[in-house]
Design a protein around this motif. Structure first.
Motif, PDB file in Angstrom:
ATOM      1  N   ILE A 187       3.711   5.795  -5.723  1.00 40.67           N
ATOM      2  CA  ILE A 187       3.552   5.887  -7.174  1.00 40.67           C
ATOM      3  C   ILE A 187       2.477   6.914  -7.513  1.00 40.67           C
ATOM      4  O   ILE A 187       2.641   7.718  -8.443  1.00 40.67           O
ATOM      5  N   ILE A 188       1.380   6.912  -6.767  1.00 38.30           N
ATOM      6  CA  ILE A 188       0.326   7.904  -6.997  1.00 38.30           C
ATOM      7  C   ILE A 188       0.870   9.311  -6.776  1.00 38.30           C
ATOM      8  O   ILE A 188       0.597  10.227  -7.552  1.00 38.30           O
ATOM      9  N   TRP A 189       1.671   9.488  -5.729  1.00 39.74           N
ATOM     10  CA  TRP A 189       2.263  10.784  -5.462  1.00 39.74           C
ATOM     11  C   TRP A 189       3.137  11.231  -6.640  1.00 39.74           C
ATOM     12  O   TRP A 189       3.055  12.366  -7.107  1.00 39.74           O
ATOM     13  N   GLY A 190       3.974  10.315  -7.132  1.00 45.33           N
ATOM     14  CA  GLY A 190       4.850  10.636  -8.252  1.00 45.33           C
ATOM     15  C   GLY A 190       4.086  10.966  -9.528  1.00 45.33           C
ATOM     16  O   GLY A 190       4.417  11.929 -10.238  1.00 45.33           O
ATOM     17  N   LEU A 191       3.055  10.191  -9.821  1.00 45.92           N
ATOM     18  CA  LEU A 191       2.256  10.457 -11.020  1.00 45.92           C
ATOM     19  C   LEU A 191       1.480  11.760 -10.894  1.00 45.92           C
ATOM     20  O   LEU A 191       1.278  12.468 -11.886  1.00 45.92           O
ATOM     21  N   THR A 192       1.055  12.092  -9.681  1.00 44.77           N
ATOM     22  CA  THR A 192       0.381  13.374  -9.461  1.00 44.77           C
ATOM     23  C   THR A 192       1.355  14.521  -9.726  1.00 44.77           C
ATOM     24  O   THR A 192       0.990  15.532 -10.331  1.00 44.77           O
TER      25      THR A 192
ATOM     26  N   LYS B 277      -5.265   7.502 -12.878  1.00 40.23           N
ATOM     27  CA  LYS B 277      -6.692   7.249 -12.652  1.00 40.23           C
ATOM     28  C   LYS B 277      -6.927   5.796 -12.230  1.00 40.23           C
ATOM     29  O   LYS B 277      -7.665   5.529 -11.284  1.00 40.23           O
ATOM     30  N   SER B 278      -6.276   4.855 -12.894  1.00 41.10           N
ATOM     31  CA  SER B 278      -6.427   3.442 -12.559  1.00 41.10           C
ATOM     32  C   SER B 278      -5.909   3.141 -11.155  1.00 41.10           C
ATOM     33  O   SER B 278      -6.541   2.408 -10.390  1.00 41.10           O
ATOM     34  N   LEU B 279      -4.769   3.714 -10.807  1.00 43.15           N
ATOM     35  CA  LEU B 279      -4.190   3.461  -9.488  1.00 43.15           C
ATOM     36  C   LEU B 279      -5.024   4.088  -8.373  1.00 43.15           C
ATOM     37  O   LEU B 279      -5.149   3.507  -7.290  1.00 43.15           O
ATOM     38  N   LYS B 280      -5.611   5.247  -8.635  1.00 40.54           N
ATOM     39  CA  LYS B 280      -6.484   5.864  -7.627  1.00 40.54           C
ATOM     40  C   LYS B 280      -7.721   4.997  -7.387  1.00 40.54           C
ATOM     41  O   LYS B 280      -8.205   4.895  -6.264  1.00 40.54           O
ATOM     42  N   LYS B 281      -8.222   4.374  -8.451  1.00 40.32           N
ATOM     43  CA  LYS B 281      -9.368   3.469  -8.299  1.00 40.32           C
ATOM     44  C   LYS B 281      -8.985   2.278  -7.430  1.00 40.32           C
ATOM     45  O   LYS B 281      -9.740   1.878  -6.540  1.00 40.32           O
ATOM     46  N   ILE B 282      -7.804   1.720  -7.662  1.00 38.73           N
ATOM     47  CA  ILE B 282      -7.319   0.610  -6.839  1.00 38.73           C
ATOM     48  C   ILE B 282      -7.171   1.056  -5.389  1.00 38.73           C
ATOM     49  O   ILE B 282      -7.560   0.346  -4.461  1.00 38.73           O
ATOM     50  N   GLN B 283      -6.642   2.258  -5.187  1.00 42.51           N
ATOM     51  CA  GLN B 283      -6.472   2.795  -3.839  1.00 42.51           C
ATOM     52  C   GLN B 283      -7.835   2.923  -3.132  1.00 42.51           C
ATOM     53  O   GLN B 283      -7.964   2.567  -1.957  1.00 42.51           O
ATOM     54  N   GLU B 284      -8.844   3.405  -3.840  1.00 42.57           N
ATOM     55  CA  GLU B 284     -10.188   3.520  -3.264  1.00 42.57           C
ATOM     56  C   GLU B 284     -10.748   2.141  -2.910  1.00 42.57           C
ATOM     57  O   GLU B 284     -11.407   1.979  -1.884  1.00 42.57           O
ATOM     58  N   GLU B 285     -10.495   1.146  -3.750  1.00 42.54           N
ATOM     59  CA  GLU B 285     -10.961  -0.216  -3.478  1.00 42.54           C
ATOM     60  C   GLU B 285     -10.288  -0.778  -2.226  1.00 42.54           C
ATOM     61  O   GLU B 285     -10.934  -1.453  -1.425  1.00 42.54           O
ATOM     62  N   ILE B 286      -9.013  -0.476  -2.040  1.00 38.65           N
ATOM     63  CA  ILE B 286      -8.298  -0.932  -0.845  1.00 38.65           C
ATOM     64  C   ILE B 286      -8.915  -0.310   0.399  1.00 38.65           C
ATOM     65  O   ILE B 286      -9.133  -1.002   1.405  1.00 38.65           O
TER      66      ILE B 286
ATOM     67  N   GLU C  63       0.840  -1.198   0.000  1.00 40.53           N
ATOM     68  CA  GLU C  63       0.000   0.000   0.000  1.00 40.53           C
ATOM     69  C   GLU C  63       0.880   1.254   0.000  1.00 40.53           C
ATOM     70  O   GLU C  63       0.556   2.246  -0.661  1.00 40.53           O
ATOM     71  N   ALA C  64       2.008   1.205   0.703  1.00 43.93           N
ATOM     72  CA  ALA C  64       2.937   2.338   0.715  1.00 43.93           C
ATOM     73  C   ALA C  64       3.516   2.572  -0.682  1.00 43.93           C
ATOM     74  O   ALA C  64       3.650   3.729  -1.115  1.00 43.93           O
ATOM     75  N   ASP C  65       3.869   1.491  -1.383  1.00 46.75           N
ATOM     76  CA  ASP C  65       4.369   1.625  -2.751  1.00 46.75           C
ATOM     77  C   ASP C  65       3.321   2.282  -3.641  1.00 46.75           C
ATOM     78  O   ASP C  65       3.632   3.177  -4.440  1.00 46.75           O
ATOM     79  N   LEU C  66       2.089   1.846  -3.509  1.00 49.38           N
ATOM     80  CA  LEU C  66       0.996   2.402  -4.297  1.00 49.38           C
ATOM     81  C   LEU C  66       0.855   3.897  -4.026  1.00 49.38           C
ATOM     82  O   LEU C  66       0.742   4.698  -4.962  1.00 49.38           O
ATOM     83  N   ASN C  67       0.893   4.273  -2.755  1.00 51.10           N
ATOM     84  CA  ASN C  67       0.780   5.691  -2.404  1.00 51.10           C
ATOM     85  C   ASN C  67       1.930   6.500  -2.999  1.00 51.10           C
ATOM     86  O   ASN C  67       1.721   7.620  -3.484  1.00 51.10           O
TER      87      ASN C  67
END
Length: 79
Positions: free
Chosen positions: A18-23, A45-54, A12-16
């Motif tokens: 990557i989202i920060w970097g893409l933002t 957009k796809s990663l934010k959707k995954i983050q919301e699902e988590i 989850e930290a990796d995902l956050n």
């Protein structure tokens, strides 16, 4: 040409991160054609959707754990 799909495992930290970097990439302003950002915005957009699902899965899990702790054997349906 079709892109190949690759499965990866992220924490989850990796995902956050990557989202920060893409933002950050999304907000960069350069004197070039802005179309270079399109694939990054799509991925973001796809990663934010995954983050919301988590977040939703964790919320349901906490509710289920609370019910078990209170002795309620009824579980929420995750469908």
């Amino acid at each position: 040409m079709k892109d190949e799909m690759v499965k990866i495992t992220l924490s989850e930290a990796d995902l956050n991160n990557i989202i920060w970097g893409l933002t950050a990439i999304k907000t960069i302003r350069l004197p070039v054609d802005p179309e270079w950002k399109i694939p990054y915005e799509s991925t973001l957009k796809s990663l934010k959707k995954i983050q919301e699902e988590i977040v939703e899965i964790k919320r349901v899990r906490r509710i289920d754990e609370a019910k078990i702790a209170l002795g309620d054997s009824a579980r929420l349906d995750c469908d």
